[in-house]
Design an enzyme around this catalytic site. Structure first.
Site, PDB file in Angstrom:
ATOM      1  N   CYS A  11       0.796  -1.240   0.000  1.00 19.33           N
ATOM      2  CA  CYS A  11       0.000   0.000   0.000  1.00 19.33           C
ATOM      3  C   CYS A  11       0.825   1.286   0.000  1.00 19.33           C
ATOM      4  O   CYS A  11       0.766   2.059  -0.948  1.00 19.33           O
ATOM      5  CB  CYS A  11      -0.918   0.008   1.221  1.00 19.33           C
ATOM      6  SG  CYS A  11      -2.116  -1.315   1.179  1.00 19.33           S
TER       7      CYS A  11
HETATM    8  N1  LIG Z   1      -2.453  -6.332   1.685  1.00 16.90           N
HETATM    9  C1  LIG Z   1      -3.012  -5.379   2.382  1.00 16.90           C
HETATM   10  O1  LIG Z   1      -2.749  -5.256   3.569  1.00 16.90           O
HETATM   11  C2  LIG Z   1      -4.000  -4.398   1.771  1.00 16.90           C
HETATM   12  C3  LIG Z   1      -4.669  -3.525   2.628  1.00 16.90           C
HETATM   13  C4  LIG Z   1      -5.602  -2.646   2.092  1.00 16.90           C
HETATM   14  C5  LIG Z   1      -5.843  -2.634   0.730  1.00 16.90           C
HETATM   15  N2  LIG Z   1      -5.172  -3.480  -0.110  1.00 16.90           N
HETATM   16  C6  LIG Z   1      -5.523  -3.440  -1.522  1.00 16.90           C
HETATM   17  O2  LIG Z   1      -6.287  -4.585  -1.847  1.00 16.90           O
HETATM   18  C7  LIG Z   1      -5.996  -5.025  -3.171  1.00 16.90           C
HETATM   19  C8  LIG Z   1      -5.541  -6.465  -3.136  1.00 16.90           C
HETATM   20  O3  LIG Z   1      -4.346  -6.557  -2.375  1.00 16.90           O
HETATM   21  P1  LIG Z   1      -3.819  -7.917  -1.756  1.00 16.90           P
HETATM   22  O4  LIG Z   1      -2.771  -7.529  -0.784  1.00 16.90           O
HETATM   23  O5  LIG Z   1      -4.937  -8.772  -1.313  1.00 16.90           O
HETATM   24  O6  LIG Z   1      -3.152  -8.567  -3.069  1.00 16.90           O
HETATM   25  P2  LIG Z   1      -2.700 -10.105  -3.251  1.00 16.90           P
HETATM   26  O7  LIG Z   1      -1.670 -10.090  -4.333  1.00 16.90           O
HETATM   27  O8  LIG Z   1      -2.392 -10.723  -1.926  1.00 16.90           O
HETATM   28  O9  LIG Z   1      -4.006 -10.818  -3.794  1.00 16.90           O
HETATM   29  C9  LIG Z   1      -4.587 -10.536  -5.019  1.00 16.90           C
HETATM   30  C10 LIG Z   1      -5.018 -11.849  -5.656  1.00 16.90           C
HETATM   31  O10 LIG Z   1      -5.705 -11.543  -6.866  1.00 16.90           O
HETATM   32  C11 LIG Z   1      -5.375 -12.526  -7.822  1.00 16.90           C
HETATM   33  N3  LIG Z   1      -5.716 -12.024  -9.139  1.00 16.90           N
HETATM   34  C12 LIG Z   1      -5.011 -11.243  -9.979  1.00 16.90           C
HETATM   35  N4  LIG Z   1      -5.741 -10.978 -11.096  1.00 16.90           N
HETATM   36  C13 LIG Z   1      -6.921 -11.570 -10.932  1.00 16.90           C
HETATM   37  C14 LIG Z   1      -8.104 -11.635 -11.721  1.00 16.90           C
HETATM   38  N5  LIG Z   1      -8.187 -11.009 -12.892  1.00 16.90           N
HETATM   39  N6  LIG Z   1      -9.124 -12.349 -11.248  1.00 16.90           N
HETATM   40  C15 LIG Z   1      -9.044 -12.985 -10.060  1.00 16.90           C
HETATM   41  N7  LIG Z   1      -7.970 -12.949  -9.271  1.00 16.90           N
HETATM   42  C16 LIG Z   1      -6.927 -12.252  -9.696  1.00 16.90           C
HETATM   43  C17 LIG Z   1      -3.919 -12.819  -7.566  1.00 16.90           C
HETATM   44  O11 LIG Z   1      -3.544 -14.089  -8.064  1.00 16.90           O
HETATM   45  C18 LIG Z   1      -3.871 -12.771  -6.030  1.00 16.90           C
HETATM   46  O12 LIG Z   1      -4.105 -14.034  -5.457  1.00 16.90           O
HETATM   47  C19 LIG Z   1      -4.951  -4.052  -3.703  1.00 16.90           C
HETATM   48  O13 LIG Z   1      -5.605  -3.027  -4.396  1.00 16.90           O
HETATM   49  C20 LIG Z   1      -4.337  -3.486  -2.434  1.00 16.90           C
HETATM   50  O14 LIG Z   1      -3.800  -2.206  -2.651  1.00 16.90           O
HETATM   51  C21 LIG Z   1      -4.253  -4.377   0.400  1.00 16.90           C
END
Ligand SMILES: NC(=O)c1ccc[n+]([C@@H]2O[C@H](COP(=O)([O-])OP(=O)(O)OC[C@H]3O[C@@H](n4cnc5c(N)ncnc54)[C@H](O)[C@@H]3O)[C@@H](O)[C@H]2O)c1
Length: 440
Positions: free
Chosen positions: A273
């Protein structure tokens, strides 16, 4: 009628919930909805993850397998790569990545691909919620504009909201249920259904007037962190010159019961983030001929921190009549923050790369990251974590603490090391041999 039916299904927990993107954000939501007896379908493009999850195996340290397995035993969770099955869902929650491209522009391909997949099976009576962090306008300009091509009417046939995720992996004080949730809708019906959906699984839901507002709420939260971390990082450099202990200053300032929130310096920013999201706003601001100066300045300071760490290591080795070239340096902790196994954007890799470039012999130890994989920016795929044995620690010219995992006996590390460079104040309680400790 469509709206009332959907509201009824949500209130009675008869709605099927799809979570798209089974990562750090998606999986906790799967658990939350499943544990409230919603049937949950998890979608991911990564077949390996889907396979593991289908076998009841978690690939994230703080997501307990037993919770997943309980849902599966009760037929409440299935993971799939078959996006045609999105048609089965009443509520679709999008948690896909939103990284930056190599030129630091938003890379929205994952949201675009997901919107295309949802469009294929969009039907009356579905609500779609985007949770991925992104710039104000994405829900309307990318998601909605694609769905509108189906000819169905938003706010009547189907519903769209934006609800930013506020997950904080490893935080033991707050959980998905107790972190208040923001929701903004495209229409008032969208907002009403979105609020109701989240109210089933989250204690406090706050509605805002538009999806754009909700998008900016998330960015404000992350920019606030980035700017304040940059502030203490800059003060740390000044404190070093003035021979003042920045950690003591922050701790003492933290005793003020109002108007001050402590932030801590470090070796640079990490995680999915804080190093990334502010640039989503800078990019969008350009469309309005607006320069987001705080974001740029904070970015500059924070990205310069790994260079400072290297300078400090060179100075510490110099006191022992040694150079970085040829020195053995053990990096302790490569996760981007303590007690997690997430290495995304970790500043440890920047530091390791500089050190290798300067001729150091680099190894790392991290109990939560047994081996590294190559990433878009770094090629450490050949490296595995070394065990923290007396022999290993003694054989290093320097031990560099990049992340302060809790379960490490730092007194033991200092006792055995020749020199310790501490970027996190992990050694604050160390009593013996403090002369070996240097700060960065
Ligand atoms: N990790 C955190 O602490 C956090 C906190 C707040 C917000 N976010 C936001 O949440 C969102 C996701 O982050 P995350 O940390 O969970 O990412 P992540 O990489 O852990 O998970 C995302 C998942 O989406 C999958 N993916 C990619 N393209 C896809 C598609 N077209 N269809 C289905 N699945 C698909 C990936 O394989 C992966 O498993 C981002 O925008 C991030 O900025 C993350």
């Amino acid at each position: 009628m469509i709206k009332d039916n959907l509201l009824h299904k949500i209130r009675t927990h008869d709605a099927t919930v799809a979570v798209v993107g089974l990562g750090y954000v998606g999986l906790p939501l799967v658990l939350r909805f499943g544990e409230e007896h919603f049937k949950v379908l998890g979608f991911d493009t990564d077949a390996e993850k889907v396979k593991k999850l289908s076998l009841g195996k978690s690939y994230i340290r703080h997501i307990e397998e037993s919770r997943l397995q309980t849902l599966q035993a009760n037929n409440l969770f299935e993971a799939t790569t078959d996006f045609q099955r999105l048609a089965e869902a009443d509520c679709i929650i999008i948690c896909v990545p939103t990284p930056l491209s190599s030129s630091k522009d938003p890379d929205l391909q994952y949201i675009e691909n997901t919107a295309d997949a949802i469009k294929q099976t969009l039907r009356k009576g579905q609500i779609i919620s985007l949770e991925s962090t992104t710039y104000p306008g994405t829900t309307e300009e990318i998601l909605l504009s694609k769905l509108q091509a189906t000819g169905l009417a938003v706010g009547e046939d189907y519903f769209v909201v934006y609800s930013p995720e506020r997950e904080d992996p490893g935080n033991v004080t707050f959980s998905t249920r107790t972190i208040p949730k923001i929701v903004g809708g495209i229409t008032s019906s969208c907002l009403e259904i979105g609020r109701e959906l989240y109210a089933q699984v989250i204690d406090t839901v706050i509605t805002v007037s538009s999806t754009k507002t909700a998008e900016l709420v998330k960015l404000l939260e992350n920019i606030y962190r980035s700017v304040n971390i940059a502030l203490v990082n800059e003060l740390k450099l000044l404190c070093h010159r003035m021979d003042i202990d920045i950690w003591e200053v922050i701790e003492a300032a933290g005793t003020k019961p109002f108007g001050y929130t402590p932030f801590y310096p470090g070796p640079g920013l990490g995680g999915h983030c804080i190093p990334i999201d502010p640039f989503y706003l800078s990019w969008k601001a350009k469309e309005y001929d607006f320069s987001t100066r705080f974001i740029q300045l904070a970015g500059e300071i924070n990205t310069s921190m790994p260079y400072y760490v290297i300078e400090r290591l060179a100075a510490a080795l110099n006191e022992k009549s040694k150079a970085i070239k040829g020195s053995k340096v053990l990096i302790m902790g490569v996760a981007y923050k303590k007690d997690v196994d997430d290495v995304r954007e970790s500043p440890a890799f920047e530091i390791m790369e500089f050190l290798e470039h300067k001729g150091a012999v680099v190894s790392y130890s991290d109990p939560y990251v047994p081996r590294l994989t190559n990433s878009r920016r770094h090629n450490f795929g050949h490296m595995s974590s070394v065990s923290l044995t007396e022999g290993i620690v003694r054989s290093q010219d320097a031990v560099l603490i990049a992340t302060d995992h809790t379960d490490i006996d730092y007194q033991w590390v200092v006792d055995n090391a020749n020199l310790v460079l501490d970027t996190r104040n992990a050694t604050r309680r160390v009593m013996r041999a403090r002369e070996k400790i240097f700060h960065a």
